[in-house]
Design a protein around this motif. Structure first.
Motif, short mmCIF file in Angstrom:
data_model
loop_
_atom_site.label_atom_id
_atom_site.label_comp_id
_atom_site.label_asym_id
_atom_site.label_seq_id
_atom_site.Cartn_x
_atom_site.Cartn_y
_atom_site.Cartn_z
N SER A 1 0.83 -1.19 0.00
CA SER A 1 0.00 0.00 0.00
C SER A 1 0.87 1.25 0.00
O SER A 1 1.89 1.31 0.69
CB SER A 1 -0.92 0.02 1.23
OG SER A 1 -1.64 1.23 1.30
N ALA B 1 -15.18 -2.09 3.06
CA ALA B 1 -14.53 -2.35 1.78
C ALA B 1 -15.47 -2.14 0.60
O ALA B 1 -15.02 -1.90 -0.53
CB ALA B 1 -13.96 -3.77 1.75
N TRP C 1 -16.06 2.04 0.38
CA TRP C 1 -14.90 2.91 0.39
C TRP C 1 -14.44 3.36 -1.00
O TRP C 1 -14.06 4.53 -1.17
CB TRP C 1 -13.75 2.24 1.13
CG TRP C 1 -12.52 3.10 1.20
CD1 TRP C 1 -11.26 2.79 0.79
CD2 TRP C 1 -12.44 4.45 1.68
NE1 TRP C 1 -10.40 3.84 0.99
CE2 TRP C 1 -11.11 4.87 1.54
CE3 TRP C 1 -13.38 5.33 2.22
CZ2 TRP C 1 -10.69 6.15 1.90
CZ3 TRP C 1 -12.95 6.59 2.58
CH2 TRP C 1 -11.62 6.99 2.43
N PRO C 2 -14.43 2.53 -2.03
CA PRO C 2 -13.93 3.00 -3.34
C PRO C 2 -14.63 4.25 -3.85
O PRO C 2 -13.98 5.17 -4.37
CB PRO C 2 -14.16 1.80 -4.26
CG PRO C 2 -14.12 0.62 -3.36
CD PRO C 2 -14.77 1.08 -2.08
N SER D 1 -12.92 8.17 -4.09
CA SER D 1 -12.75 8.79 -5.41
C SER D 1 -12.98 10.30 -5.37
O SER D 1 -12.68 11.00 -6.33
CB SER D 1 -13.71 8.15 -6.42
OG SER D 1 -15.06 8.46 -6.10
N ALA E 1 -7.87 -4.72 2.89
CA ALA E 1 -8.44 -4.43 1.56
C ALA E 1 -8.70 -2.94 1.40
O ALA E 1 -8.45 -2.36 0.34
CB ALA E 1 -9.74 -5.22 1.37
N ILE E 2 -9.20 -2.30 2.46
CA ILE E 2 -9.44 -0.85 2.42
C ILE E 2 -8.11 -0.12 2.22
O ILE E 2 -8.01 0.83 1.43
CB ILE E 2 -10.13 -0.39 3.72
CG1 ILE E 2 -11.55 -0.95 3.79
CG2 ILE E 2 -10.17 1.13 3.81
CD1 ILE E 2 -12.23 -0.74 5.13
N GLN F 1 -5.47 -1.09 0.74
CA GLN F 1 -4.85 -1.33 -0.57
C GLN F 1 -5.54 -0.59 -1.70
O GLN F 1 -5.02 -0.51 -2.81
CB GLN F 1 -4.83 -2.83 -0.87
CG GLN F 1 -3.75 -3.57 -0.08
CD GLN F 1 -3.66 -5.02 -0.49
OE1 GLN F 1 -4.57 -5.80 -0.29
NE2 GLN F 1 -2.53 -5.41 -1.06
N MET F 2 -6.73 -0.07 -1.46
CA MET F 2 -7.46 0.60 -2.51
C MET F 2 -6.79 1.93 -2.85
O MET F 2 -6.72 2.81 -2.02
CB MET F 2 -8.92 0.83 -2.10
CG MET F 2 -9.69 -0.47 -1.96
SD MET F 2 -11.37 -0.21 -1.33
CE MET F 2 -11.90 -1.91 -1.15
N LYS G 1 -6.01 5.54 -4.79
CA LYS G 1 -6.73 6.68 -5.34
C LYS G 1 -6.28 6.87 -6.78
O LYS G 1 -5.09 6.87 -7.08
CB LYS G 1 -6.41 7.92 -4.53
CG LYS G 1 -7.39 9.07 -4.72
CD LYS G 1 -7.22 10.07 -3.60
CE LYS G 1 -8.34 11.09 -3.62
NZ LYS G 1 -8.28 11.98 -2.47
#
Length: 246
Positions: free
Chosen positions: A33, A210, A213-214, A218, A239-240, A242-243, A245
């Protein structure tokens, strides 16, 4: 264009044990990350986390006093010695359950800064305040009580927008609602210090997971998350984190 490194912070609240510490530390060691990752467990578990470059540690509260006869309180020096680099202040649960005011939050922030700990200062409106269309007015009052009172704090802190009606309820502000408030916070604080307002990281907190959050991440003024319940699940929290931007 100002580049702000995203911060994903886990607020365990009064949950967790040493098994969760071990699981979380091991899970985060295995992810890739670019975000700054922060774990804020109950303070008693801070020293159980192994040292790592993958994450930082924070506390959920700190005393407004430096030292003395304050039974049950924990000072900034103490949480720093335990490994904390951040501290969450002004969370809605502290305000509602323990009657903390903006003045108290400011005192605690000053204690944190005294020992080099970065305060994450929380603000948010209740459901009735939102329904009465008072969100921006309420936030302006809180922001001014802290940052107009101590302008240099803006360059040394992180802000978390937490709509009180979304804390632990499963409800989440829409991406558009969250962005509108984050943008307002940044513009309002620009009247105090435009450069610091452009650089300050503003996190969103309120039933983040998760799945939602995407779309939240954004938004241009959302610089990270203060994660509650989902942070007690190492795989979901990872997972959150690793997302990325876009």
């Amino acid at each position: 264009m100002t580049v702000r490194r995203p911060l994903i912070a886990a607020n365990w609240k009064m949950n967790g044990d040493r098994e969760l510490v071990t699981m979380m530390a091991a899970t985060l060691q295995c992810i890739d990350s670019s975000h700054e990752i922060l774990i804020c467990p109950p303070v008693i578990f801070l020293s159980d986390f192994p040292k790592s470059t993958q994450y930082r540690l924070g506390a959920q509260n700190v005393s407004s006093e430096k030292a003395g006869a304050f039974t049950g309180e924990i000072s900034a020096d103490m949480i720093r010695a335990a490994g904390a680099e951040y501290v969450i202040l002004g969370h809605s649960e502290r305000r509602c359950l323990f009657a903390e005011t903006d003045a108290t939050v400011l005192q605690k922030a000053q204690q944190a800064l005294r020992v080099g700990i970065t305060p994450i200062i929380c603000f948010g409106e209740t459901l009735s305040e939102r329904q009465q269309e008072k969100t921006m007015w309420v936030l302006a009052q809180h922001l001014d009580a802290v940052y107009a009172a101590q302008p240099d704090l803006l360059a040394e802190s992180v802000i978390a927008y937490e709509p009180v009606w979304a804390i632990g309820t499963g409800l989440t502000a829409t991406p558009e609602q969250a962005q509108q408030v984050h943008s307002f916070i940044r513009q309002h604080l620009a009247r105090i210090n435009a450069d610091a307002a452009a650089k300050v990281r503003i996190l969103y907190g309120g039933s983040v997971n998760a799945d939602n959050w995407p779309t939240l991440f954004s938004q241009p003024d959302i610089d990270g998350a203060l994660v509650g319940g989902a942070s007690l699940k190492p795989a979901e929290f990872a997972a959150i984190c690793q997302m990325a931007k876009e």
